[in-house]
Design an enzyme around this catalytic site. Structure first.
Site, PDB file in Angstrom:
ATOM      1  CB  THR A 158      -0.925   0.213   1.341  1.00  0.00           C
ATOM      2  OG1 THR A 158      -1.527   1.512   1.273  1.00  0.00           O
ATOM      3  CG2 THR A 158      -0.016  -0.045   2.577  1.00  0.00           C
ATOM      4  CG  ASP A 159      -1.158   4.986  -0.889  1.00  0.00           C
ATOM      5  OD1 ASP A 159      -1.599   4.368   0.117  1.00  0.00           O
ATOM      6  OD2 ASP A 159      -1.973   5.784  -1.696  1.00  0.00           O
ATOM      7  CD  GLU A 160      -3.205   3.781   4.644  1.00  0.00           C
ATOM      8  OE1 GLU A 160      -2.623   3.674   5.776  1.00  0.00           O
ATOM      9  OE2 GLU A 160      -4.351   3.745   4.382  1.00  0.00           O
TER      10      GLU A 160
ATOM     11  CE1 TYR B  14      -3.486  -2.413   6.001  1.00  0.00           C
ATOM     12  CE2 TYR B  14      -3.289   0.075   5.565  1.00  0.00           C
ATOM     13  CZ  TYR B  14      -3.450  -1.426   5.045  1.00  0.00           C
ATOM     14  OH  TYR B  14      -3.559  -1.587   3.786  1.00  0.00           O
TER      15      TYR B  14
ATOM     16  CE  LYS C  28      -0.115  -4.392   3.157  1.00  0.00           C
ATOM     17  NZ  LYS C  28      -0.760  -5.862   2.643  1.00  0.00           N
TER      18      LYS C  28
HETATM   19  P1  NAD Z   1     -10.226  -6.525   2.521  1.00  0.00           P
HETATM   20  O1  NAD Z   1     -10.165  -6.170   4.033  1.00  0.00           O
HETATM   21  O2  NAD Z   1     -11.322  -6.204   1.681  1.00  0.00           O
HETATM   22  O3  NAD Z   1      -9.883  -8.241   2.426  1.00  0.00           O
HETATM   23  C1  NAD Z   1      -8.978  -9.009   3.199  1.00  0.00           C
HETATM   24  C2  NAD Z   1      -9.244 -10.372   2.954  1.00  0.00           C
HETATM   25  O4  NAD Z   1      -8.186 -11.136   3.634  1.00  0.00           O
HETATM   26  C3  NAD Z   1     -10.640 -10.767   3.387  1.00  0.00           C
HETATM   27  O5  NAD Z   1     -11.064 -11.614   2.596  1.00  0.00           O
HETATM   28  C4  NAD Z   1      -9.909 -11.342   4.608  1.00  0.00           C
HETATM   29  O6  NAD Z   1     -10.928 -12.690   4.964  1.00  0.00           O
HETATM   30  C5  NAD Z   1      -8.486 -12.059   4.274  1.00  0.00           C
HETATM   31  N1  NAD Z   1      -7.747 -12.577   5.521  1.00  0.00           N
HETATM   32  C6  NAD Z   1      -7.753 -11.534   6.489  1.00  0.00           C
HETATM   33  N2  NAD Z   1      -6.747 -12.276   7.458  1.00  0.00           N
HETATM   34  C7  NAD Z   1      -6.557 -13.408   6.804  1.00  0.00           C
HETATM   35  C8  NAD Z   1      -5.705 -14.609   7.096  1.00  0.00           C
HETATM   36  N3  NAD Z   1      -4.966 -14.533   8.369  1.00  0.00           N
HETATM   37  N4  NAD Z   1      -5.391 -15.530   6.442  1.00  0.00           N
HETATM   38  C9  NAD Z   1      -6.328 -15.655   5.323  1.00  0.00           C
HETATM   39  N5  NAD Z   1      -6.933 -14.589   4.712  1.00  0.00           N
HETATM   40  C10 NAD Z   1      -6.996 -13.724   5.455  1.00  0.00           C
HETATM   41  O7  NAD Z   1      -8.760  -6.003   2.013  1.00  0.00           O
HETATM   42  P2  NAD Z   1      -8.816  -5.197   0.484  1.00  0.00           P
HETATM   43  O8  NAD Z   1      -9.097  -3.768   0.724  1.00  0.00           O
HETATM   44  O9  NAD Z   1      -9.301  -6.185  -0.495  1.00  0.00           O
HETATM   45  O10 NAD Z   1      -6.867  -5.520   0.636  1.00  0.00           O
HETATM   46  C11 NAD Z   1      -6.292  -6.422  -0.207  1.00  0.00           C
HETATM   47  C12 NAD Z   1      -4.863  -6.277  -0.094  1.00  0.00           C
HETATM   48  O11 NAD Z   1      -4.460  -4.886  -0.638  1.00  0.00           O
HETATM   49  C13 NAD Z   1      -4.295  -5.710   1.484  1.00  0.00           C
HETATM   50  O12 NAD Z   1      -3.141  -6.321   1.610  1.00  0.00           O
HETATM   51  C14 NAD Z   1      -4.271  -4.521   1.443  1.00  0.00           C
HETATM   52  O13 NAD Z   1      -3.042  -4.144   2.666  1.00  0.00           O
HETATM   53  C15 NAD Z   1      -3.776  -3.928   0.202  1.00  0.00           C
HETATM   54  N6  NAD Z   1      -4.294  -2.697  -0.383  1.00  0.00           N
HETATM   55  C16 NAD Z   1      -5.732  -2.356  -0.183  1.00  0.00           C
HETATM   56  C17 NAD Z   1      -5.996  -0.915  -0.716  1.00  0.00           C
HETATM   57  C18 NAD Z   1      -7.443  -0.490  -0.486  1.00  0.00           C
HETATM   58  O14 NAD Z   1      -7.587   0.616  -1.091  1.00  0.00           O
HETATM   59  N7  NAD Z   1      -8.239  -1.263  -0.074  1.00  0.00           N
HETATM   60  C19 NAD Z   1      -5.076  -0.291  -1.292  1.00  0.00           C
HETATM   61  C20 NAD Z   1      -3.775  -0.612  -1.568  1.00  0.00           C
HETATM   62  C21 NAD Z   1      -3.242  -1.803  -1.116  1.00  0.00           C
HETATM   63  O1  DAU Z   2      -3.972   4.105   0.546  1.00  0.00           O
HETATM   64  C1  DAU Z   2      -4.280   2.914   0.506  1.00  0.00           C
HETATM   65  C2  DAU Z   2      -5.007   2.520   1.896  1.00  0.00           C
HETATM   66  O2  DAU Z   2      -6.278   3.064   1.641  1.00  0.00           O
HETATM   67  C3  DAU Z   2      -5.126   0.963   1.850  1.00  0.00           C
HETATM   68  O3  DAU Z   2      -3.970   0.485   2.149  1.00  0.00           O
HETATM   69  C4  DAU Z   2      -6.132   0.472   2.988  1.00  0.00           C
HETATM   70  O4  DAU Z   2      -6.373  -0.661   3.232  1.00  0.00           O
HETATM   71  C5  DAU Z   2      -7.595   1.216   2.915  1.00  0.00           C
HETATM   72  O5  DAU Z   2      -8.144   0.979   4.071  1.00  0.00           O
HETATM   73  C6  DAU Z   2      -7.279   2.608   2.422  1.00  0.00           C
HETATM   74  O6  DAU Z   2      -7.017   3.441   3.731  1.00  0.00           O
HETATM   75  P1  DAU Z   2      -7.507   4.928   4.292  1.00  0.00           P
HETATM   76  O7  DAU Z   2      -7.306   5.082   5.612  1.00  0.00           O
HETATM   77  O8  DAU Z   2      -7.006   5.964   3.305  1.00  0.00           O
HETATM   78  O9  DAU Z   2      -9.183   4.462   3.835  1.00  0.00           O
HETATM   79  P2  DAU Z   2     -10.501   4.943   4.675  1.00  0.00           P
HETATM   80  O10 DAU Z   2     -11.511   4.627   3.533  1.00  0.00           O
HETATM   81  O11 DAU Z   2     -10.535   4.335   6.014  1.00  0.00           O
HETATM   82  O12 DAU Z   2     -10.245   6.640   4.733  1.00  0.00           O
HETATM   83  C7  DAU Z   2     -10.190   7.254   3.504  1.00  0.00           C
HETATM   84  C8  DAU Z   2     -10.246   8.831   4.056  1.00  0.00           C
HETATM   85  O13 DAU Z   2     -11.404   9.111   4.408  1.00  0.00           O
HETATM   86  C9  DAU Z   2      -9.148   8.969   5.065  1.00  0.00           C
HETATM   87  O14 DAU Z   2      -8.559  10.108   4.793  1.00  0.00           O
HETATM   88  C10 DAU Z   2     -10.053   8.959   6.467  1.00  0.00           C
HETATM   89  C11 DAU Z   2     -11.489   9.605   5.890  1.00  0.00           C
HETATM   90  N1  DAU Z   2     -12.497   9.073   6.624  1.00  0.00           N
HETATM   91  C12 DAU Z   2     -12.780   7.547   6.634  1.00  0.00           C
HETATM   92  C13 DAU Z   2     -13.727   7.074   7.098  1.00  0.00           C
HETATM   93  C14 DAU Z   2     -14.005   5.541   7.421  1.00  0.00           C
HETATM   94  C15 DAU Z   2     -13.581   9.804   6.864  1.00  0.00           C
HETATM   95  O15 DAU Z   2     -13.608  11.193   6.845  1.00  0.00           O
HETATM   96  N2  DAU Z   2     -14.768   9.118   7.655  1.00  0.00           N
HETATM   97  C16 DAU Z   2     -14.760   7.913   7.714  1.00  0.00           C
HETATM   98  O16 DAU Z   2     -15.673   7.533   8.188  1.00  0.00           O
END
Ligand code: NAD
Ligand code: DAU
Length: 333
Positions: A123-125, A147, A151
């Site tokens: 992730t970019d985080e 988190y 990562k």
């Molecule tokens: P998500 O939370 O929707 O899904 C995570 C999945 O992993 C779920 O199906 C969960 O059951 C499974 N899981 C959790 N713990 C596990 C374990 N111990 N063993 C097996 N399975 C397990 O997550 P997402 O948003 O789809 O993110 C997927 C990946 O992409 C993550 O690694 C996250 O860090 C990365 N990522 C997410 C975003 C985003 O914006 N959502 C952006 C960049 C990178």
């Molecule tokens: O940037 C990549 C990441 O994006 C992934 O690695 C993470 O798994 C994914 O959860 C996401 O992280 P963020 O913290 O950026 O996403 P979130 O949707 O929680 O929040 C996005 C922005 O919105 C952030 O600035 C916080 C704000 N926010 C979030 C929630 C849940 C609000 O203002 N209100 C809210 O209720």
């Protein structure tokens, strides 16, 4: 080609499986997922009957289960993680376990077995807040939340395996994804589904935090390209450059749904909240990656999907697990 996809029942993993099965006819997918609160087999109901697809319920920290599932697979693509920043602030332990120890188990599986490569989805985080310009892959890692730190730890472990053992690993670092099947704790599905039900949109702080809202299909195409052409030991950023402050995202979303701006409710900010994320993705663009969705198109398509697919999110939001989380996170904010 046979893929072990871990975490394939989550948001991005399920979109990735759909893409692979649709566009790579000769490929097979084994999906290993623990089915935490975020894992949902409904995301995959359209591929359940596909003979190229198998599901295994297991934890990536379970080395034996992973080795069994990995037998005969060419690569592992790791999506499995605890992923929500707010939950990592409440209870960090599960993040350290799955995101770091789980990645360690996958690395050992590749090092000791016959799997040819690990693609680690990161992730970019990990770069922390980028107030100006954009982070390239050489930027220092300055994670802000438990988190992001877990990562970043996993990324460093992957790179150390390449340096020390020559274990083939490719890392991708994606920006904020939006699209179908995202658990409604993340901001866009949360705001869209709340707005559809006439409920307030809890905006953290002033809402001027900037995120690069990249469509999940673009992210998945980037991961697939990194799998095809990425160099072992390398990192590839994946961000569409769709930077937008949260407040603007919320206003656009409300316009799209025909709902009033008065639904936006400013609430207490997230501790350690990163102000801005921005990625320089020129390395992946150099391999031919080009996003298909700009910010407006990505947001409109996403919001429409939640408006048209209440069958998917209503059972989640009405469940006691979700409601308990919502009360804890928002009730006294
Ligand atoms: P998500 O939370 O929707 O899904 C995570 C999945 O992993 C779920 O199906 C969960 O059951 C499974 N899981 C959790 N713990 C596990 C374990 N111990 N063993 C097996 N399975 C397990 O997550 P997402 O948003 O789809 O993110 C997927 C990946 O992409 C993550 O690694 C996250 O860090 C990365 N990522 C997410 C975003 C985003 O914006 N959502 C952006 C960049 C990178
Ligand atoms: O940037 C990549 C990441 O994006 C992934 O690695 C993470 O798994 C994914 O959860 C996401 O992280 P963020 O913290 O950026 O996403 P979130 O949707 O929680 O929040 C996005 C922005 O919105 C952030 O600035 C916080 C704000 N926010 C979030 C929630 C849940 C609000 O203002 N209100 C809210 O209720």
């Amino acid at each position: 080609m046979k893929l072990l996809v871990t975490g394939g029942a989550g948001f991005i993993g399920s979109n990735f499986i759909h893409l692979v099965l649709a566009e790579r006819p000769g490929w097979e997918v084994v999906n290993l997922d623990k089915l935490t609160y975020a894992g949902n087999l409904a995301n995959l109901k359209h591929v359940e009957g596909d003979r190229r697809y198998t599901f295994v319920k297991a934890d990536i920290c379970d080395a034996k289960a992973v080795a069994e599932a990995a037998a005969g697979c060419d690569v592992i693509v790791n999506f499995a993680a605890e992923t929500h920043v707010d939950r990592s602030i409440m209870e960090p332990m599960a993040f350290l376990r799955t995101d770091m120890e789980g990645t360690f188990v996958l690395l050992e599986t590749v090092r000791e077995g016959t799997v040819g490569k690990l693609l680690q989805v990161s992730t970019d985080e990990v770069y922390g807040s980028i107030l100006e310009g954009a982070a390239n892959e050489g930027f220092p890692l300055r994670p802000s939340s438990p988190y992001a730190a877990s990562k970043a730890g996993a990324d460093l472990l992957c790179l150390s395996y390449w340096t020390t053992y020559r274990t083939p690993v490719v890392i991708t670092r994606g920006a904020n994804n939006i699209g179908p099947y995202q658990y409604p704790e993340k901001v866009v599905p949360l705001f869209a589904t709340n707005a559809l039900d006439g409920m307030p949109l809890p905006m953290y702080g002033d809402g001027m935090q900037v995120r690069d809202y990249t469509h999940v299909e673009d992210h998945c195409r980037g991961i697939l390209l990194a799998l095809d052409k990425g160099e072992p030991g390398e990192v590839y950023n994946i961000g569409a450059g769709n930077e937008m402050p949260n407040i603007e995202m919320a206003r656009l979303l409300l316009v799209e749904l025909g709902k009033p701006e008065s639904l936006i409710e400013h609430v207490k900010d997230r501790p350690g909240h990163d102000r801005r994320y921005a990625l320089d993705s020129s390395r992946l663009r150099g391999l031919g990656w080009e996003p298909r969705y700009d910010a407006t198109k990505a947001l409109a398509a996403t919001v429409r999907w939640y408006a048209e697919n209440r069958w998917w999110w209503e059972p989640i939001k009405s469940g006691e697990l979700y409601r308990a989380y919502y009360r804890r996170q928002y009730e006294e904010r």
